[in-house]
Enzyme design. Structure first.
Site, PDB file in Angstrom:
ATOM      1  N   ASP A 150       0.837  -1.195   0.059  1.00  0.00           N
ATOM      2  CA  ASP A 150       0.046   0.027   0.040  1.00  0.00           C
ATOM      3  C   ASP A 150       1.007   0.977   0.098  1.00  0.00           C
ATOM      4  O   ASP A 150       1.273   1.668   1.190  1.00  0.00           O
ATOM      5  CB  ASP A 150      -0.902  -0.161   1.060  1.00  0.00           C
ATOM      6  CG  ASP A 150      -1.811   1.210   1.345  1.00  0.00           C
ATOM      7  OD1 ASP A 150      -1.924   2.014   0.489  1.00  0.00           O
ATOM      8  OD2 ASP A 150      -2.402   1.451   2.460  1.00  0.00           O
ATOM      9  N   GLU A 204      31.768  10.418   4.097  1.00  0.00           N
ATOM     10  CA  GLU A 204      31.983  10.214   5.356  1.00  0.00           C
ATOM     11  C   GLU A 204      31.080  10.786   6.165  1.00  0.00           C
ATOM     12  O   GLU A 204      30.569  11.880   6.592  1.00  0.00           O
ATOM     13  CB  GLU A 204      33.380  11.428   5.869  1.00  0.00           C
ATOM     14  CG  GLU A 204      34.614  10.930   4.990  1.00  0.00           C
ATOM     15  CD  GLU A 204      35.713  11.953   5.030  1.00  0.00           C
ATOM     16  OE1 GLU A 204      35.357  13.043   5.895  1.00  0.00           O
ATOM     17  OE2 GLU A 204      36.849  11.902   4.383  1.00  0.00           O
ATOM     18  N   GLU A 248      29.200  11.171   9.699  1.00  0.00           N
ATOM     19  CA  GLU A 248      29.219  11.330  11.243  1.00  0.00           C
ATOM     20  C   GLU A 248      28.047  11.117  11.813  1.00  0.00           C
ATOM     21  O   GLU A 248      26.843  11.328  11.198  1.00  0.00           O
ATOM     22  CB  GLU A 248      29.796  12.839  11.433  1.00  0.00           C
ATOM     23  CG  GLU A 248      31.061  13.031  10.571  1.00  0.00           C
ATOM     24  CD  GLU A 248      31.602  14.533  10.945  1.00  0.00           C
ATOM     25  OE1 GLU A 248      32.759  14.815  10.735  1.00  0.00           O
ATOM     26  OE2 GLU A 248      30.494  15.345  10.646  1.00  0.00           O
ATOM     27  N   GLU A 299      35.168  11.550  16.628  1.00  0.00           N
ATOM     28  CA  GLU A 299      35.068  12.710  16.042  1.00  0.00           C
ATOM     29  C   GLU A 299      35.366  13.990  16.844  1.00  0.00           C
ATOM     30  O   GLU A 299      35.625  13.734  18.093  1.00  0.00           O
ATOM     31  CB  GLU A 299      34.019  12.936  15.108  1.00  0.00           C
ATOM     32  CG  GLU A 299      34.153  12.805  13.654  1.00  0.00           C
ATOM     33  CD  GLU A 299      34.961  13.715  13.181  1.00  0.00           C
ATOM     34  OE1 GLU A 299      35.384  14.897  13.573  1.00  0.00           O
ATOM     35  OE2 GLU A 299      35.615  13.460  11.873  1.00  0.00           O
ATOM     36  N   GLU A 332      32.881   8.475  13.702  1.00  0.00           N
ATOM     37  CA  GLU A 332      32.940   8.375  12.210  1.00  0.00           C
ATOM     38  C   GLU A 332      33.398   7.106  11.741  1.00  0.00           C
ATOM     39  O   GLU A 332      34.338   6.740  12.378  1.00  0.00           O
ATOM     40  CB  GLU A 332      33.825   9.568  11.439  1.00  0.00           C
ATOM     41  CG  GLU A 332      33.677   9.361  10.025  1.00  0.00           C
ATOM     42  CD  GLU A 332      34.400  10.930   9.483  1.00  0.00           C
ATOM     43  OE1 GLU A 332      34.245  11.777   9.769  1.00  0.00           O
ATOM     44  OE2 GLU A 332      35.391  10.484   8.462  1.00  0.00           O
ATOM     45  N   HIS A 378      30.401  14.234   4.486  1.00  0.00           N
ATOM     46  CA  HIS A 378      31.146  15.009   3.481  1.00  0.00           C
ATOM     47  C   HIS A 378      31.240  13.873   2.511  1.00  0.00           C
ATOM     48  O   HIS A 378      31.712  12.671   2.433  1.00  0.00           O
ATOM     49  CB  HIS A 378      32.709  14.938   3.995  1.00  0.00           C
ATOM     50  CG  HIS A 378      32.810  15.848   5.418  1.00  0.00           C
ATOM     51  ND1 HIS A 378      33.361  15.776   6.207  1.00  0.00           N
ATOM     52  CD2 HIS A 378      31.814  16.859   5.630  1.00  0.00           C
ATOM     53  CE1 HIS A 378      33.169  16.539   7.434  1.00  0.00           C
ATOM     54  NE2 HIS A 378      31.962  17.367   6.829  1.00  0.00           N
ATOM     55  N   ARG A 426      39.700  23.046   5.027  1.00  0.00           N
ATOM     56  CA  ARG A 426      38.367  22.250   5.540  1.00  0.00           C
ATOM     57  C   ARG A 426      37.217  23.237   5.759  1.00  0.00           C
ATOM     58  O   ARG A 426      36.148  22.932   6.111  1.00  0.00           O
ATOM     59  CB  ARG A 426      38.745  21.296   6.721  1.00  0.00           C
ATOM     60  CG  ARG A 426      39.402  20.211   6.296  1.00  0.00           C
ATOM     61  CD  ARG A 426      39.861  19.439   7.484  1.00  0.00           C
ATOM     62  NE  ARG A 426      40.952  18.183   7.048  1.00  0.00           N
ATOM     63  CZ  ARG A 426      40.411  17.073   6.612  1.00  0.00           C
ATOM     64  NH1 ARG A 426      39.201  16.714   6.741  1.00  0.00           N
ATOM     65  NH2 ARG A 426      41.329  16.173   6.419  1.00  0.00           N
ATOM     66  N   GLU A 467      36.041  17.060  -2.343  1.00  0.00           N
ATOM     67  CA  GLU A 467      35.201  16.628  -1.165  1.00  0.00           C
ATOM     68  C   GLU A 467      34.125  17.711  -1.006  1.00  0.00           C
ATOM     69  O   GLU A 467      34.622  18.859  -0.717  1.00  0.00           O
ATOM     70  CB  GLU A 467      35.929  16.443   0.122  1.00  0.00           C
ATOM     71  CG  GLU A 467      35.134  16.377   1.255  1.00  0.00           C
ATOM     72  CD  GLU A 467      35.878  16.261   2.579  1.00  0.00           C
ATOM     73  OE1 GLU A 467      35.461  15.873   3.592  1.00  0.00           O
ATOM     74  OE2 GLU A 467      37.002  16.937   2.543  1.00  0.00           O
ATOM     75  N   ARG A 509      31.689  19.383   1.301  1.00  0.00           N
ATOM     76  CA  ARG A 509      31.411  19.236   2.758  1.00  0.00           C
ATOM     77  C   ARG A 509      30.084  19.578   3.275  1.00  0.00           C
ATOM     78  O   ARG A 509      29.925  19.529   4.551  1.00  0.00           O
ATOM     79  CB  ARG A 509      32.525  19.773   3.463  1.00  0.00           C
ATOM     80  CG  ARG A 509      34.059  19.595   2.999  1.00  0.00           C
ATOM     81  CD  ARG A 509      34.948  20.205   3.942  1.00  0.00           C
ATOM     82  NE  ARG A 509      35.169  20.300   5.131  1.00  0.00           N
ATOM     83  CZ  ARG A 509      35.333  19.445   5.995  1.00  0.00           C
ATOM     84  NH1 ARG A 509      35.890  18.288   5.574  1.00  0.00           N
ATOM     85  NH2 ARG A 509      35.144  19.704   7.415  1.00  0.00           N
TER      86      ARG A 509
END
Length: 470
Positions: free
Chosen positions: A51, A129, A131, A212, A220, A269, A339, A358, A360
């Site tokens: 359903d 990645e 977390e 982390e 992580e 990330h 970063r 990456e 982020r």
């Protein structure tokens, strides 16, 4: 595996039940279970009815019947259910037998097909990645006369000097010093190893695990990269295993982006690269060792980032991550090593095959099929239209003056703003019929009605602290 191999696995492992799983529209995994004798080779074509009107954002009551079609390559022996094999399913219309447009997994399949049709690449690799927090105890509620939440962790900085549940006092993690602590401060080492080994046993390649930055149990466990569809499938498996291993240890895991005020939030990330004929398209002599194609891919993601946030950061809580000083990006920029930029180019490996960037900004509250499909579509648009990402930012964002930062666009400040950006900028998502207007409209309607408006209507506990004596 093939259907025949799945059935052979069932006999070999003495499977008694088959759990059929799929992702609903907002991004929560659903399931129902059948006896193993109901699974035949024909089942992998015929599917099983359910359903769909009871699923959030899907069918109306007068057209509720839909099919789940098990995918043999996703089969795994479930580590938490007795004598049970689990499989992820596609969703189909029972009359036309067409793939359902609002099935998130179908969106991801179409995104990969569209990429191949452009001739630009044949594989989009994503390395997530993810977390998350693991708490010892959690309480929360909201009703007409009260609203509260309470989380506790033996390693939380707020427990220094206490000995909850026999925990040795004095080893709590200091504020923002949770990255790579040793036991006994790190109380979750064995639990994370249990998660890592269970994931590997269930076919998910893992690169490592660690504590982390945040206090109070931020963790992580890093998955190895894979294609879009494989990685999204694995993220469903990942969240399921993390939550159930934590529960087996008597704890509660959450992928809520910002459960603790005044500490780092949790992101997802995404390391991203495009490949063709088993060769990377991202290695080159440009900035950060990237190719021109990779630079344009960054340009597309940054150009469409406000709209991408509606899928990549899809909760009202997501935007509480984007606070200066907590490592989440607050400006839509890119950088080699830095970063604090929305897109970072890693430098730890000089091999051409490792070249990637990456993104982020996303967090793990997202529907991974939709989020990664949207990121891929933005990157392809950047390549097709040669979108310049602008100048990189190689300084620490948090050391720059307000005037210096004004030249860089900011991340959206709320889910409401992201949904408006998606409403105004989604043509790039419609190419190849990957996303449809109906998918976009339903997503905006659901998020506005059930999340943005729902939060707007309710008093917040901090409002009592600020205004009760007004």
């Amino acid at each position: 595996m093939t259907p025949k191999e799945v059935l052979a696995l069932c006999r070999r492992e003495e499977i008694k039940a088959v759990d059929l799983r799929f992702m609903d529209f907002p991004g929560t995994q659903k399931h129902f279970t059948i006896p193993v004798k109901a699974l035949t080779e024909e089942s992998f074509e015929d599917g099983f009815g359910f359903d769909a009107s009871s699923m959030r954002g899907w069918q109306a009551i007068n057209e509720s019947d839909m099919l789940v079609v098990p995918q043999p390559e996703t089969a795994m022996v479930d580590p938490f259910m007795k004598n049970t094999l689990a499989m992820t399913c596609n969703i189909q219309d029972p009359i036309t037998r067409e793939a359902y447009a609002k099935d998130p997994r179908n969106v991801a399949r179409k995104a990969e097909a569209y990429m191949a049709s452009t001739g630009i690449a044949d594989i989009a690799n994503f390395g997530p990645e993810a977390e998350f927090f693991i708490f010892d105890r959690v309480w929360f509620d909201q009703n007409e006369h009260e609203a509260y939440y309470h989380v506790d962790s033996a390693e939380g900085q707020w427990n220094r000097g206490k000995t909850p549940d026999g925990h040795s006092g004095g080893f709590q993690i200091r504020h923002k010093e949770g990255y790579f602590p040793m036991p006994p401060s790190d109380t979750l080492q064995d639990l994370r190893t249990d998660i890592m080994l269970t994931l590997q046993d269930c076919g998910v390649n893992i690169e490592g695990q660690h504590h982390e930055v945040a206090t109070g149990g931020q963790c992580e466990v890093d998955m190895r990269y894979g294609s879009l569809l494989t990685t999204a499938d694995n993220l469903l498996r990942y969240k399921y295993i993390v939550k159930n291993v934590a529960a087996r240890h008597g704890k509660a895991a959450t992928f809520m982006p910002k459960p603790l005020w005044n500490d780092n939030g949790s992101g997802l990330h995404l390391h991203f690269s495009l490949w063709k004929n088993e060769e990377t398209l991202f290695a080159g002599s440009g900035y950060g060792g990237l190719s021109e194609l990779a630079i344009y891919a960054m340009g597309g993601i940054l150009r469409h980032a406000p709209a991408l946030f509606a899928f990549c950061c899809p909760t009202t809580n997501s935007y509480k991550r984007f606070i200066p000083g907590f490592e989440a990006p607050i400006n839509l920029t890119y950088s080699f090593r830095n970063r604090s930029a929305a897109i970072r180019i890693p430098v730890h490996n000089s091999s051409p095959a490792s070249k990637r960037f990456e993104f982020r900004c996303p967090d793990a509250s997202c529907n991974p099929y939709l989020a990664m499909s949207a990121v891929l579509m933005a990157a392809l648009d950047g390549i097709q239209n040669r979108i310049d990402p602008g100048m990189p930012l190689d300084k620490d964002i948090y050391d720059l003056s307000a005037e210096e930062l004004d030249v860089f666009p900011k991340v959206p400040e709320s889910l409401d703003v992201s949904l408006q950006a998606l409403r105004e900028d989604h043509d790039f998502l419609l190419r190849g019929d990957v996303f449809t207007e109906d998918v976009i409209d339903t997503w905006i309607w659901f998020k506005q009605t059930h999340e943005v408006q729902a939060l707007r209507e309710r008093p917040h506990p901090w409002e009592f602290a600020m205004y009760f004596d007004a």
